[in-house]
Design an enzyme around this catalytic site. Structure first.
Site, short mmCIF file in Angstrom:
data_model
loop_
_atom_site.label_atom_id
_atom_site.label_comp_id
_atom_site.label_asym_id
_atom_site.label_seq_id
_atom_site.Cartn_x
_atom_site.Cartn_y
_atom_site.Cartn_z
N GLU A 1 -20.87 5.89 -25.83
CA GLU A 1 -21.65 7.12 -25.58
C GLU A 1 -23.06 6.98 -26.11
O GLU A 1 -23.27 6.66 -27.28
CB GLU A 1 -20.95 8.30 -26.28
CG GLU A 1 -21.73 9.61 -26.17
CD GLU A 1 -20.97 10.79 -26.76
OE1 GLU A 1 -20.13 10.57 -27.67
OE2 GLU A 1 -21.22 11.92 -26.31
N HIS B 1 -9.83 14.26 -29.16
CA HIS B 1 -10.49 14.96 -30.27
C HIS B 1 -9.74 14.72 -31.59
O HIS B 1 -9.52 15.64 -32.38
CB HIS B 1 -10.61 16.47 -29.97
CG HIS B 1 -11.64 16.75 -28.93
ND1 HIS B 1 -11.75 17.97 -28.28
CD2 HIS B 1 -12.62 15.99 -28.42
CE1 HIS B 1 -12.75 17.92 -27.43
NE2 HIS B 1 -13.29 16.72 -27.48
N ARG C 1 -14.57 4.36 -25.72
CA ARG C 1 -15.63 5.24 -25.21
C ARG C 1 -16.95 4.67 -25.72
O ARG C 1 -17.03 4.23 -26.87
CB ARG C 1 -15.43 6.68 -25.68
CG ARG C 1 -16.53 7.62 -25.23
CD ARG C 1 -16.13 9.10 -25.30
NE ARG C 1 -15.88 9.60 -26.63
CZ ARG C 1 -14.68 9.83 -27.14
NH1 ARG C 1 -13.59 9.60 -26.44
NH2 ARG C 1 -14.55 10.29 -28.38
N ASP D 1 -16.65 8.45 -32.82
CA ASP D 1 -17.53 9.38 -32.12
C ASP D 1 -18.10 10.29 -33.20
O ASP D 1 -17.38 11.14 -33.74
CB ASP D 1 -16.71 10.17 -31.08
CG ASP D 1 -17.57 11.12 -30.26
OD1 ASP D 1 -18.70 11.44 -30.68
OD2 ASP D 1 -17.09 11.57 -29.20
N HIS E 1 -22.51 15.47 -21.10
CA HIS E 1 -22.86 16.88 -21.25
C HIS E 1 -24.28 16.97 -21.78
O HIS E 1 -24.80 16.01 -22.34
CB HIS E 1 -21.88 17.58 -22.23
CG HIS E 1 -21.71 16.83 -23.52
ND1 HIS E 1 -22.59 16.96 -24.58
CD2 HIS E 1 -20.79 15.90 -23.91
CE1 HIS E 1 -22.20 16.15 -25.56
NE2 HIS E 1 -21.12 15.48 -25.18
N TYR F 1 -8.72 5.12 -21.68
CA TYR F 1 -7.75 5.34 -22.77
C TYR F 1 -6.37 4.98 -22.23
O TYR F 1 -5.88 5.64 -21.31
CB TYR F 1 -7.79 6.81 -23.22
CG TYR F 1 -9.21 7.28 -23.45
CD1 TYR F 1 -9.83 7.14 -24.68
CD2 TYR F 1 -9.95 7.83 -22.38
CE1 TYR F 1 -11.15 7.54 -24.87
CE2 TYR F 1 -11.27 8.23 -22.57
CZ TYR F 1 -11.87 8.09 -23.81
OH TYR F 1 -13.18 8.48 -23.98
N ASP G 1 -13.59 33.69 -52.06
CA ASP G 1 -14.98 34.16 -52.00
C ASP G 1 -15.96 33.00 -51.78
O ASP G 1 -17.11 33.07 -52.19
CB ASP G 1 -15.34 34.92 -53.29
CG ASP G 1 -15.09 34.09 -54.53
OD1 ASP G 1 -14.54 32.98 -54.39
OD2 ASP G 1 -15.45 34.54 -55.63
N HIS H 1 -22.49 20.32 -27.37
CA HIS H 1 -22.27 20.59 -25.94
C HIS H 1 -23.28 21.68 -25.61
O HIS H 1 -23.00 22.86 -25.75
CB HIS H 1 -20.84 21.04 -25.68
CG HIS H 1 -19.83 19.95 -25.96
ND1 HIS H 1 -18.50 20.17 -26.14
CD2 HIS H 1 -20.00 18.60 -26.10
CE1 HIS H 1 -17.87 19.01 -26.38
NE2 HIS H 1 -18.77 18.06 -26.36
N GLU I 1 -21.10 9.05 -21.41
CA GLU I 1 -19.97 8.64 -22.25
C GLU I 1 -18.71 8.32 -21.45
O GLU I 1 -17.70 9.01 -21.59
CB GLU I 1 -19.69 9.69 -23.31
CG GLU I 1 -19.56 11.13 -22.80
CD GLU I 1 -19.31 12.10 -23.96
OE1 GLU I 1 -18.34 11.88 -24.68
OE2 GLU I 1 -20.10 13.04 -24.13
N ASP J 1 -25.06 12.42 -30.80
CA ASP J 1 -23.66 12.35 -30.36
C ASP J 1 -23.40 10.95 -29.80
O ASP J 1 -23.65 10.70 -28.62
CB ASP J 1 -23.40 13.43 -29.29
CG ASP J 1 -21.96 13.44 -28.81
OD1 ASP J 1 -21.12 12.77 -29.42
OD2 ASP J 1 -21.68 14.15 -27.82
N HIS K 1 -11.90 12.85 -19.05
CA HIS K 1 -12.99 13.78 -19.38
C HIS K 1 -14.18 13.51 -18.46
O HIS K 1 -14.14 12.60 -17.63
CB HIS K 1 -13.39 13.65 -20.86
CG HIS K 1 -13.78 12.26 -21.29
ND1 HIS K 1 -14.96 11.66 -20.89
CD2 HIS K 1 -13.15 11.34 -22.06
CE1 HIS K 1 -15.04 10.45 -21.43
NE2 HIS K 1 -13.94 10.22 -22.15
N1 GLY Z 1 -18.45 14.40 -29.62
C1 GLY Z 1 -18.02 15.23 -28.59
C2 GLY Z 1 -18.32 14.70 -27.29
O1 GLY Z 1 -18.63 13.53 -27.17
O2 GLY Z 1 -18.32 15.41 -26.33
MN MN Z 2 -20.48 13.75 -26.17
MN MN Z 3 -19.29 12.28 -28.72
#
Ligand code: GLY
Ligand code: MN
Ligand code: MN
Length: 440
Positions: free
Chosen positions: A410, A245, A408, A262, A356, A391, A38, A363, A387, A273, A352
């Protein structure tokens, strides 16, 4: 932070104008999500509902009646017993007054309101697909009402599916361009996120666990009023960075590893982000630095190109080219740049996109193409992430010095009239600036 409700009222008026007198729109609050037995997950309001109401409660709905050009909120009634257990709720009267709706009523009256409001409207706008149970409820009502209206030969309605329209076609272009109010919140979300990354850099030491660094980040978020992260934080040491991820965050940090973080705060519903990558030891090896500087150059060139009227597809393909050239220089790709791009061989190490939209959702909505398939050119008020990453998993054909390097970098970029504003500029990102801050 006291919010001026007229921001939400103006957005509702803009939607009412767009749906016209033939349209009626319905938007639902997010349901609570059960976590165990609950107890629930922390409640987060639906982004669209928040955008149009600022109203923070579950079990609520907004009806925008095009004929009347009016906004009605349905919400939970005041209930002193329930409030002892679960806390304050506005109730319809206070909600109407404080959030500037034309009318408000108990959510139990939803069907009655819709039965009254739907007839005579030709188009029913809703966020179809978001909450399937609500879709079923809406379509059943729509059909029921159309049968009644048809039966009585009242013109104005048909059951045709072209009259069920996704409200995202109106709301997404609005959400894509952030107004002043949104920009000011996004600056705060970005700055809190930035400070959390700096704290993480200062507190990283060999032997610590990834979750301990995550704790530093969440601590900094919450200290500054960002109660929750905008998404699950990625704290990925060594080879874990090659899992895009990775959120398990359970491993111990080794001195020879890079740490990719990240993480972004959610502040007043808006997301930061940020990704940064730095050496656990505080000093980059020369192989780590070689890869890092390629990614950093792409990050910077892409940010410089993120300006009013620029075409995102061109920015992204230039980034891919630069990364591919860098991978060839490193010796992890062979052959010509053209061949590696044409055959998408770079995707082995850069799998990737460049970025975004960012906003209420990490996103964020809006897409990169319009309904005619034309690219949406950047314009002031849009916020995108930049970003790029590389890798490199361990493999026999890759020099050992590059194994497990995942990088990365970003940032969050607000397009302005005259260029852009990097909302996340305060986190260091050159190798020397990172090494300096890690010594402090
Ligand atoms: N943190 C998710 C991305 O960078 O898209
Ligand atoms: Mn991102
Ligand atoms: Mn990110």
């Amino acid at each position: 932070m006291k919010v001026n409700q007229s921001v939400y009222q103006q957005r509702r008026q803009a939607v009412l104008q767009k749906i016209g007198t033939d349209g009626i729109a319905i938007v639902f609050a997010a349901p609570e999500q059960r976590r165990s037995n609950d107890t629930e997950y922390p409640f987060r309001q639906d982004s669209y509902f928040h955008y149009l109401t600022g109203f923070p409660e579950t079990e609520s709905a907004l009806i925008l009646n095009g004929q009347e050009q009016s906004a009605t909120l349905l919400c939970r009634h005041k209930d002193p017993d329930a409030e002892i257990w679960h806390g304050f709720r506005y109730g319809p009267a206070a909600a109407r007054e404080q959030f500037k709706f034309d009318q408000a009523d108990d959510i139990s009256q939803l069907t009655q309101h819709l039965k009254k409001a739907l007839p005579g409207h030709r188009q029913l706008y809703a966020l179809w697909g978001l909450y399937p149970q609500r879709d079923t409820q809406m379509i059943a009502l729509w059909n029921e009402i159309n049968q009644i209206t048809n039966h009585h030969s009242i013109p104005g309605s048909t059951i045709a599916s072209e009259n069920l329209i996704n409200l995202s076609s109106i709301l997404d272009p609005m959400r894509l361009v952030k107004d002043e109010h949104e920009q000011s919140l996004m600056r705060i979300a970005a700055e809190i996120s930035a400070q959390a990354h700096i704290r993480a850099m200062r507190n990283t030491k060999p032997g610590k666990y990834e979750y301990q660094i995550e704790a530093e980040i969440l601590h900094e978020f919450m200290l500054h009023g960002a109660r929750y992260p905008a998404y699950n934080s990625i704290v990925a040491g060594g080879k874990n960075a090659c899992c895009l991820h990775y959120v398990r965050n359970s491993d111990q940090l080794q001195a020879s590893d890079l740490l990719l973080i990240d993480a972004g705060a959610e502040y007043q519903m808006y997301a930061g982000d940020i990704s940064r990558t730095f050496p656990v030891s505080g000093r980059f090896t020369s192989a780590q630095k070689d890869v890092y500087d390629i990614v950093l150059a792409v990050n910077q060139a892409s940010i410089d190109a993120t300006v009013n009227q620029a075409d995102w597809q061109i920015i992204a393909s230039n980034a891919t080219r630069m990364l591919t050239e860098g991978m060839i220089d490193l010796g992890i790709l062979q052959g010509s740049v053209e061949e590696n791009i044409d055959k998408q061989l770079y995707r082995r190490f850069y799998m990737h996109g460049l970025g975004h939209w960012l906003g209420l959702d990490v996103h964020d909505v809006g897409g990169r193409f319009d309904h005619q398939g034309q690219p949406i050119l950047l314009q002031p008020g849009m916020v995108t992430t930049i970003e790029p990453g590389i890798y490199i998993a361990a493999a026999d054909d890759i020099p050992a010095a590059f194994h497990h390097i995942g990088i990365r970098i970003e940032d969050n970029i607000l397009v302005t009239e005259n260029g852009n504003e990097n909302l996340t500029a305060s986190v260091p990102k050159t190798t020397s600036a990172i090494e300096t801050i890690m010594q402090q």
